[in-house]
Scaffold this active site. Structure first.
Site, mmCIF file in Angstrom:
data_model
loop_
_atom_site.group_PDB
_atom_site.id
_atom_site.type_symbol
_atom_site.label_atom_id
_atom_site.label_comp_id
_atom_site.label_asym_id
_atom_site.label_seq_id
_atom_site.Cartn_x
_atom_site.Cartn_y
_atom_site.Cartn_z
ATOM 1 C CD GLU A 199 31.703 68.425 74.469
ATOM 2 O OE1 GLU A 199 32.768 68.372 75.104
ATOM 3 O OE2 GLU A 199 30.653 67.893 74.876
HETATM 4 C C1 FAD Z 1 42.872 67.541 70.574
HETATM 5 C C2 FAD Z 1 41.845 66.688 71.281
HETATM 6 C C3 FAD Z 1 41.354 67.099 72.492
HETATM 7 C C4 FAD Z 1 40.436 66.300 73.191
HETATM 8 N N1 FAD Z 1 40.038 66.669 74.446
HETATM 9 C C5 FAD Z 1 39.324 65.795 75.203
HETATM 10 C C6 FAD Z 1 39.080 66.041 76.593
HETATM 11 O O1 FAD Z 1 39.449 67.087 77.134
HETATM 12 N N2 FAD Z 1 38.415 65.104 77.305
HETATM 13 C C7 FAD Z 1 37.997 63.925 76.754
HETATM 14 O O2 FAD Z 1 37.426 63.114 77.471
HETATM 15 N N3 FAD Z 1 38.202 63.656 75.432
HETATM 16 C C8 FAD Z 1 38.856 64.561 74.648
HETATM 17 N N4 FAD Z 1 39.113 64.280 73.323
HETATM 18 C C9 FAD Z 1 38.584 63.064 72.746
HETATM 19 C C10 FAD Z 1 37.469 63.345 71.748
HETATM 20 O O3 FAD Z 1 36.306 63.769 72.426
HETATM 21 C C11 FAD Z 1 37.254 62.071 70.922
HETATM 22 O O4 FAD Z 1 38.378 61.956 70.051
HETATM 23 C C12 FAD Z 1 35.969 62.096 70.133
HETATM 24 O O5 FAD Z 1 34.853 62.003 70.984
HETATM 25 C C13 FAD Z 1 35.888 60.952 69.111
HETATM 26 O O6 FAD Z 1 36.204 59.725 69.701
HETATM 27 P P1 FAD Z 1 37.311 58.797 69.013
HETATM 28 O O7 FAD Z 1 38.517 59.631 68.751
HETATM 29 O O8 FAD Z 1 37.487 57.587 69.830
HETATM 30 O O9 FAD Z 1 36.703 58.415 67.610
HETATM 31 P P2 FAD Z 1 35.717 57.192 67.343
HETATM 32 O O10 FAD Z 1 34.616 57.196 68.331
HETATM 33 O O11 FAD Z 1 36.514 55.955 67.192
HETATM 34 O O12 FAD Z 1 35.108 57.622 65.937
HETATM 35 C C14 FAD Z 1 35.791 57.367 64.685
HETATM 36 C C15 FAD Z 1 34.813 57.700 63.543
HETATM 37 O O13 FAD Z 1 33.656 56.849 63.640
HETATM 38 C C16 FAD Z 1 32.482 57.627 63.735
HETATM 39 N N5 FAD Z 1 31.533 57.011 64.666
HETATM 40 C C17 FAD Z 1 31.801 56.441 65.868
HETATM 41 N N6 FAD Z 1 30.656 56.027 66.441
HETATM 42 C C18 FAD Z 1 29.648 56.382 65.616
HETATM 43 C C19 FAD Z 1 28.230 56.242 65.656
HETATM 44 N N7 FAD Z 1 27.620 55.696 66.701
HETATM 45 N N8 FAD Z 1 27.519 56.702 64.604
HETATM 46 C C20 FAD Z 1 28.124 57.280 63.548
HETATM 47 N N9 FAD Z 1 29.463 57.443 63.457
HETATM 48 C C21 FAD Z 1 30.210 57.000 64.473
HETATM 49 C C22 FAD Z 1 32.909 58.993 64.228
HETATM 50 O O14 FAD Z 1 32.005 60.006 63.832
HETATM 51 C C23 FAD Z 1 34.282 59.141 63.591
HETATM 52 O O15 FAD Z 1 34.136 59.632 62.277
HETATM 53 C C24 FAD Z 1 39.997 65.083 72.609
HETATM 54 C C25 FAD Z 1 40.475 64.693 71.349
HETATM 55 C C26 FAD Z 1 41.413 65.446 70.705
HETATM 56 C C27 FAD Z 1 41.965 64.952 69.386
#
Ligand code: FAD
Length: 602
Positions: A445
């Site tokens: 989220e």
């Molecule tokens: C258990 C679980 C349940 C989930 N449930 C859902 C769901 O129901 N529906 C759904 O759609 N998704 C879901 N997600 C996905 C979740 O919302 C994402 O994992 C989350 O938004 C982060 O995206 P990412 O994992 O691709 O990390 P990334 O976006 O790759 O981020 C990696 C790191 O880089 C940082 N970063 C990335 N972009 C920026 C920026 N612009 N500025 C500063 N820092 C940045 C982040 O803060 C983080 O520390 C779930 C994930 C998990 C693990």
């Protein structure tokens, strides 16, 4: 391990005495609600959470959800033993409907009550609670933007809990960056769409707890512009409805795997493939290209919900640590010469650990419930100016809560393990689960970085800090009234709060300057700024709580709760609030060297 016991006394205090249920129950939509009803619902919810959901929490952690492979990648999920039955009881009890609009079958109770009830589900069993959170998200999106036909077809069964909802946003290349979403939606002659693409990490994307699953999917149509402006929102059911409105043929959306995770094992995190067998049938929600806008409206609620998760997990971990500390005998009381061995709760440092967990959680609860009440006003007040002002404050405080509560939960659950000593590190005691479960909350989220950037950019820099300045004025007025109370503990709290407010104002000036002159310099310190703002706002709310408690004691109350609250607020002011000084130094620091460093040095 004993079952979860809802902290009803503090919940009632925050709802009725700190935030104030009377003005909320006076709003036109809530005139059927009163303090008696609120207390009755809290008690009943506490029973359900403690008796039904809490015993399943270790089962979900140990056994997890399982994925059963099917032919052609058509897999299915089985939840841990007991989850499906508990869910049926949950829906039959009307719990899903509690905060939903009456015109769609809901009970239309205030968010101020709903936030406390949802804290209970999350404390008792975070994995189970996800299905509730996601279903409420889907309901909210349909209420905001669905056509009359979509509302009539889907809302009653979602509100009753017969069907559940999901949020299909994330894709392998699109996590924080929603502009990268590539899922496609092809228009069909009958007005529906065919959806193609892979979504990952979808919570409760498949399960065996309800008769249908309603996926809300962000996708782009063929002529849509690149970036977030090209995103539209679609409703894609697991089972397409037959002519009688009942779940019929399996839609072309299948669960191809589930994740093996650090925590929340009972909550299935699925990979969903749409359209490998011709395209999944979807229906547009709202106008084309408005998908992100609808998501943004829902986001405040979803972020409040995850902020409440942080509070809930920290609260339950404290509850277990507190019970353990009163049972575990170790060492002698340093203040006594008798040499008698004592329970570890007698050791000053264990008391410090426990009170840190308690007072920090209480401050977060005060903020979460304050935001929920503001949401009630923003949605239901008859006065447009009052609605607008409440809405702005919700917008400001939501990323503060989400970032602070969830990051704190990781630390506070770790502290609970510390109280258990070596037994905290072994799985049998069950306390480790809370730290593992808490770790996801600052990630999904919107990660903490995304909350901090939202706060620094959209909520502060964009209006030159106007909404925050109005809040600071209010906090200063409350601080002045504590300072002139003539009550020594309240005056001590006021002195610390006054320093914290000075730090917050100086930090806001530094942040605004950085966001204007060099945004990257501002974004480096956005996260410490969020923590500083949250720490001070928490101190303000604990100061207000202390004032209420002080007045009750002065009025002759012998309820020990008020003395405990005073002690908790004083502890917060002495042990947590002063962190604002260090955070201010960081917010004001020059980070040129960091920003100029070569990437391979990091
Ligand atoms: C258990 C679980 C349940 C989930 N449930 C859902 C769901 O129901 N529906 C759904 O759609 N998704 C879901 N997600 C996905 C979740 O919302 C994402 O994992 C989350 O938004 C982060 O995206 P990412 O994992 O691709 O990390 P990334 O976006 O790759 O981020 C990696 C790191 O880089 C940082 N970063 C990335 N972009 C920026 C920026 N612009 N500025 C500063 N820092 C940045 C982040 O803060 C983080 O520390 C779930 C994930 C998990 C693990």
């Amino acid at each position: 391990m004993s079952n979860y016991q809802a902290p009803l006394r503090d919940m009632r205090f925050v709802i009725h005495e700190l935030v104030g249920s009377a003005p909320i129950c006076a709003l036109p939509a809530y005139t059927d609600c009163d303090a008696g009803l609120i207390d009755a619902v809290l008690e009943e919810a506490g029973r359900f959470a403690g008796d039904i959901l809490s015993p399943l929490n270790p089962v979900g952690d140990r056994d997890g959800a399982r994925w059963l492979a099917g032919a052609d990648g058509k897999g299915e999920v089985r939840t841990a033993a007991g989850f499906a039955d508990a869910y049926r009881q949950f829906a039959a009890g009307g719990w899903m409907a509690l905060p939903c609009p009456p015109e769609h079958g809901g009970q239309g109770l205030p968010r101020l009550l709903a936030v406390a009830v949802s804290e209970m589900w999350k404390s008792a069993n975070l994995s189970f609670s996800h299905v509730v959170t996601l279903t409420h998200g889907a309901i909210e999106a349909l209420v905001i933007a669905g056509s009359a036909e979509l509302k009539a077809t889907w809302l009653p069964k979602l509100v009753s809990g017969e069907w559940t909802g999901t949020m299909n946003i994330t894709e392998p290349q699109a996590g924080s960056d929603l502009a990268a979403i590539g899922c496609r939606a092809l228009p069909q002659a009958d007005g529906s769409f065919r959806i193609h693409g892979q979504k990952i990490f979808i919570t409760y994307g498949d399960h065996d707890m309800a008769d249908n699953i309603v996926h809300l999917v962000l996708a782009r149509t063929p002529d849509a512009p690149a970036g977030v402006k090209g995103l539209s929102l679609f409703l894609v059911p697991k089972f397409v409805l037959d002519e009688g409105g009942k779940p019929g043929r399996h839609n072309d959306v299948y669960c191809t795997s589930i994740e093996h995770k650090l925590g929340v094992h009972g909550s299935p995190t699925t990979t969903l493939v749409h359209g490998d067998h011709g395209g999944s049938t979807g229906y547009l929600i709202g106008a084309l290209g408005r998908g992100l806008e609808i998501m943004f409206v829902m986001m405040n609620s979803a972020r409040l919900s995850v902020g409440t998760e942080g509070l809930a997990v920290a609260q339950r971990a404290w509850q277990l640590a507190s019970a353990y500390a009163r049972e575990r005998v170790q060492g002698t009381d340093m203040t006594q010469k008798s040499g008698e061995r004592v329970a570890i709760v007698r050791h000053p440092d264990v008391r410090r650990l426990l009170m840190t967990q308690r007072s920090h959680s209480e401050a977060i609860r005060a903020l979460a419930y304050t935001i929920a009440a503001l949401q009630d006003i923003a949605h239901q007040s008859a006065d447009a100016a009052e609605r607008d002002s409440a809405h702005r404050r919700v917008e400001l405080l939501t990323p503060v809560l989400k970032g602070w509560s969830t990051e704190s939960a990781v630390d506070l659950t770790s502290m609970a393990i510390q109280v258990f000593g070596g037994m905290g590190f072994v799985e049998e005691t069950g306390i480790a689960q809370y730290m593992r479960d808490a770790r996801i909350t600052p990630i999904y989220e919107g990660t903490t970085a995304i909350q901090a950037a939202d706060l620094a950019g959209r909520k502060i820099a964009r209006d030159g800090g106007t909404v925050l300045a109005a809040l600071v004025d209010e906090m200063r007025a409350d601080c002045a009234s504590l300072a002139t109370s003539g009550n020594p503990p309240l005056q001590a709290i006021a002195a610390r709060l006054g320093d914290g407010l000075d730090h917050l104002q100086a930090a806001t000036a530094a942040l605004l300057e950085k966001m204007t002159s060099q945004p990257a310099a501002g974004l480096v310190v956005a996260e410490p700024f969020l923590k500083l703002a949250a720490t001070v706002i928490g101190g303000w709310l604990m100061g207000k709580a202390a004032r209420v408690a002080g007045a009750a004691i002065a009025g002759g109350s012998t309820d020990p709760f008020y003395r405990e609250k005073l002690a908790s607020a004083k502890f917060y002011a002495d042990h947590i609030l002063p962190k604002s000084a260090g955070l201010l130094a960081t917010v004001q620091s020059d980070n040129t060297l960091l920003l100029e460093l070569a990437d391979d040095a990091l």
